[in-house]
Design an enzyme around this catalytic site. Structure first.
Site, mmCIF file in Angstrom:
data_model
loop_
_atom_site.group_PDB
_atom_site.id
_atom_site.type_symbol
_atom_site.label_atom_id
_atom_site.label_comp_id
_atom_site.label_asym_id
_atom_site.label_seq_id
_atom_site.Cartn_x
_atom_site.Cartn_y
_atom_site.Cartn_z
ATOM 1 N N GLY A 33 55.242 38.872 -29.497
ATOM 2 C CA GLY A 33 56.652 38.603 -29.251
ATOM 3 C C GLY A 33 57.516 39.808 -29.517
ATOM 4 N N PRO A 34 58.792 39.744 -29.105
ATOM 5 C CA PRO A 34 59.714 40.865 -29.315
ATOM 6 C C PRO A 34 59.916 41.131 -30.798
ATOM 7 C CG PRO A 34 60.617 39.247 -27.761
ATOM 8 C CD PRO A 34 59.418 38.622 -28.387
ATOM 9 N N GLU A 36 88.772 47.379 -17.714
ATOM 10 C CA GLU A 36 88.327 46.118 -18.328
ATOM 11 C C GLU A 36 88.967 44.919 -17.635
ATOM 12 O OE1 GLU A 36 85.928 46.007 -20.338
ATOM 13 O OE2 GLU A 36 85.806 48.150 -20.747
ATOM 14 N N HIS A 64 86.874 44.096 -14.577
ATOM 15 C CA HIS A 64 85.709 43.265 -14.912
ATOM 16 C C HIS A 64 86.118 41.798 -15.062
ATOM 17 C CE1 HIS A 64 82.727 46.354 -15.362
ATOM 18 N NE2 HIS A 64 83.386 46.997 -16.307
#
Length: 646
Positions: A236-237, A460, A463
């Site tokens: 796993g990570p 921003e 976005h």
């Protein structure tokens, strides 16, 4: 009573071999000191006075020692003279021989003899010098062997340092370098971690609990003909709790538990790794039933013959070969289970992964929203938290966080609350901690010009506007233009948790990511370098669509992704130059199409974009409510589940 005796026994000084060396040195020094006591008695004089004493007839005996020292003994009558009363020697030690009255050193022996004979002849004396040679055996011996003692001491010191430690224990001595360095946890070593301390990971816990159950009650399985699994690999990570699971196994199993890292087998000496593997399994067999846990097994388990540099470390391959043999070779390992953990299972040797060695691969994935809530409950226990703290809210704020990340959030929130002088940790502290970990430290004092600040605000706002207009893009929750970490601005979104992703969802996300650069183009008619992270994200996403997921009509249903990782260091592309040109063209077209789409959306909503950017310039931080006030509520009926930063 027994405990008192044991405590008294423990307080007694332990024997140390260095004490022997100290005693030997002390004896040598004492012998050297006391052997020279006699030679130090007697007043010193000089040759001129000596010849005068001889001429006056006061000298009864002259001894010349080692051709350089003259000892003078006076007659009884001379000792009574006022000039010689202080020459009578005094000594603390009893002696049978007479001590000299005077002592001095002279230069050339021949010249001294000639002068003495001349004085004797002139005064018609009956005096004959006596020549003596004295040896200091212990002093000469010490001087002779001291260099060898120093050389041997330096050699022992260097060998101990090279072998991994100057103290005792396995590996501490040069002759024990091939011994295992595993730490043993048994009934004498209390391990407090249990499965109750491992939140989430239900599937993984069930797998390892069964292994523990088999060791506790083997007859439950063997009566049906089952065999104990040889090994289990936790994959796993980083930070998902693989080592924590192993610690819980050590706490629950109540059997000898050997714990070490894959790097503990690696040593500069040839053959040490294989020797340590043999010694480890020998100890485990002697204490069976037992468990061996090897953390970061990829340090020795990398596929043979596929190292980054061919033949770079043959010692590692020898260690792996010995591990393969011990796990499932010609001999048998009764009731010895091997647990291992790694986040690089793709590079492990296939022989190590086969059934009969690591029979089970337990995938420890990142926690979902329900498991994150359980992990928060574990890490919030020691904190003085606010009573109205909503754990569901916290779990929604931390998508993609591992258990270690959540522990870091809790600790960071406590530090922030303490810094602000609070008596308890509240919701805002956790939000600030998430912002700190994801975006970095706020830099409110960073020097930024008004023009740059305006450009960041429109970037921003672009976005936020595009993501609000698109159905599959994640809606915005918070935007800030306060510099944080390496970025001049940041935006947090509320994405869905998807198990599968459709092309239109990926395209909407790409379009939202390009909204910042598109806003700069629409408002200022020029672009800047501020979109670097956006371009990196979009390029990777477009390349994955074309070369990994087969979502391009022109390239077709093909993938060039190798899940085994065996071609990680290959030097050839799995497609032709013509296909490479087609892939590059497709990626470029995907990105440019979404960029133009973002520009069109912002052109249509230019006035709202400007209004949002002005609010952002004024307040520096805006939230979802500000967007709803300007754009109205979103028309898409989708359940909002989690928050993530772009």
């Amino acid at each position: 009573m027994n405990n008192d005796k044991k405590n008294i026994k423990d307080k007694k000084p332990k024997f140390n071999p260095y004490w022997i060396y100290g005693v030997i040195i002390a004896v040598f020094l004492a012998i050297q000191l006391f052997s020279n006591v006699g030679s130090q008695d007697g007043n010193t004089t000089n040759p001129t006075q000596f010849f005068k004493f001889v001429a006056d007839g006061d000298v009864a005996r002259v001894e010349i020692v080692n051709k350089r020292v003259c000892k003078v003994y006076l007659t009884k009558e001379a000792e009574q003279k006022e000039i010689h009363k202080k020459s009578v020697p005094n000594t603390l030690l009893p002696t049978t021989s007479r001590l000299p009255n005077y002592k001095f050193e002279f230069g050339d022996l021949q010249i001294f003899q000639n002068q003495l004979n001349e004085v004797i002849k002139e005064n018609h004396l009956d005096l004959t010098p006596v020549y003596i040679t004295e040896d200091n055996f212990f002093g000469d011996l010490l001087v002779g062997i001291l260099p060898f003692i120093l050389l041997i001491g330096v050699w022992i010191f260097i060998m101990r340092r090279m072998s991994g430690g100057a103290g005792g224990g396995a590996g501490g001595q040069i002759f024990n370098i091939g011994k295992s360095k595993a730490k043993l946890f048994d009934q004498n070593t209390e391990v407090k971690t249990t499965f109750k301390d491992v939140a989430g990971l239900e599937g993984a816990k069930e797998e390892v609990q069964e292994i523990v159950d088999f060791l506790k009650f083997p007859e439950k399985y063997t009566t049906l003909g089952g065999k104990i699994p040889k090994g289990a690999l936790l994959v796993g990570p980083p930070g998902t709790g693989k080592t924590l699971l192993a610690r819980a196994v050590a706490g629950e199993a109540k059997v000898p538990f050997f714990s070490l890292s894959g790097s503990d087998f690696v040593e500069m000496f040839v053959g040490v790794g294989a020797s340590r593997v043999r010694d480890l399994f020998k100890q485990a067999k002697e204490k069976s039933p037992s468990i061996i846990f090897i953390d970061e097994i990829d340090a020795i388990g990398r596929a043979r013959g596929k190292n980054a540099i061919s033949g770079s470390n043959d010692e590692r391959e020898n260690t792996l070969n010995q591990l393969l043999t011990e796990m499932d070779g010609f001999g048998t390992n009764t009731n010895v289970i091997v647990l291992a953990a790694t986040n690089r299972a793709d590079i492990l040797d296939t022989a190590l992964m086969r059934a009969g060695r690591f029979d089970r691969q337990i995938f420890v994935d990142l926690p979902d929203i329900r498991e994150r809530k359980e992990i928060f409950e574990v890490h919030l226990r020691p904190l003085k938290k606010a009573k109205d703290l909503d754990l569901d809210f916290l779990s929604r704020q931390t998508p993609g966080f591992s258990g270690a990340d959540i522990a870091n959030v809790c600790n960071e929130a406590a530090l922030i609350a303490a810094r602000n002088g609070k008596k308890e940790v509240d919701k805002q502290d956790f939000l600030d901690a998430v912002d700190r970990i994801i975006g970095g430290l706020e830099k409110k004092n960073k020097i930024i010009t008004p023009a740059e600040k305006k450009a960041v605000a429109f970037h921003e706002a672009g976005h936020a506007t595009v993501s609000w207009m698109l159905e599959h893009a994640a809606p915005l929750v918070k935007v800030t233009i306060v510099p944080r970490g390496r970025s001049l601005g940041a935006a947090w979104y509320l994405p869905e948790e998807r198990l599968i992703v459709h092309p239109e969802q990926m395209l909407d996300e790409m379009c939202a990511a390009l909204g910042g650069r598109a806003a700069e183009k629409v408002i200022f008619n020029k672009i800047s370098t501020g979109a670097l992270s956006d371009l990196e994200k979009v390029t990777k996403q477009a390349r994955a669509m074309v070369t990994v997921y087969g979502l391009s009509d022109k390239v077709g249903n093909l993938t060039y992704y190798d899940s085994s990782g065996q071609n990680e260091y290959g030097f050839t592309k799995p497609y032709s130059e013509k296909t490479a040109e087609l892939i590059d063209k497709e990626i470029s077209e995907l990105i440019e199409t979404q960029y133009q789409r973002a520009i069109n959306l912002l052109e249509e909503n230019k006035d709202k974009l400007t209004e949002l950017a002005n609010v952002l310039l004024e307040k520096e931080v805006i939230f979802k409510d500000n967007l709803e006030k300007i754009f109205g509520k979103r028309d898409f009926n989708k359940e909002e589940t989690e928050v993530v930063k772009e």
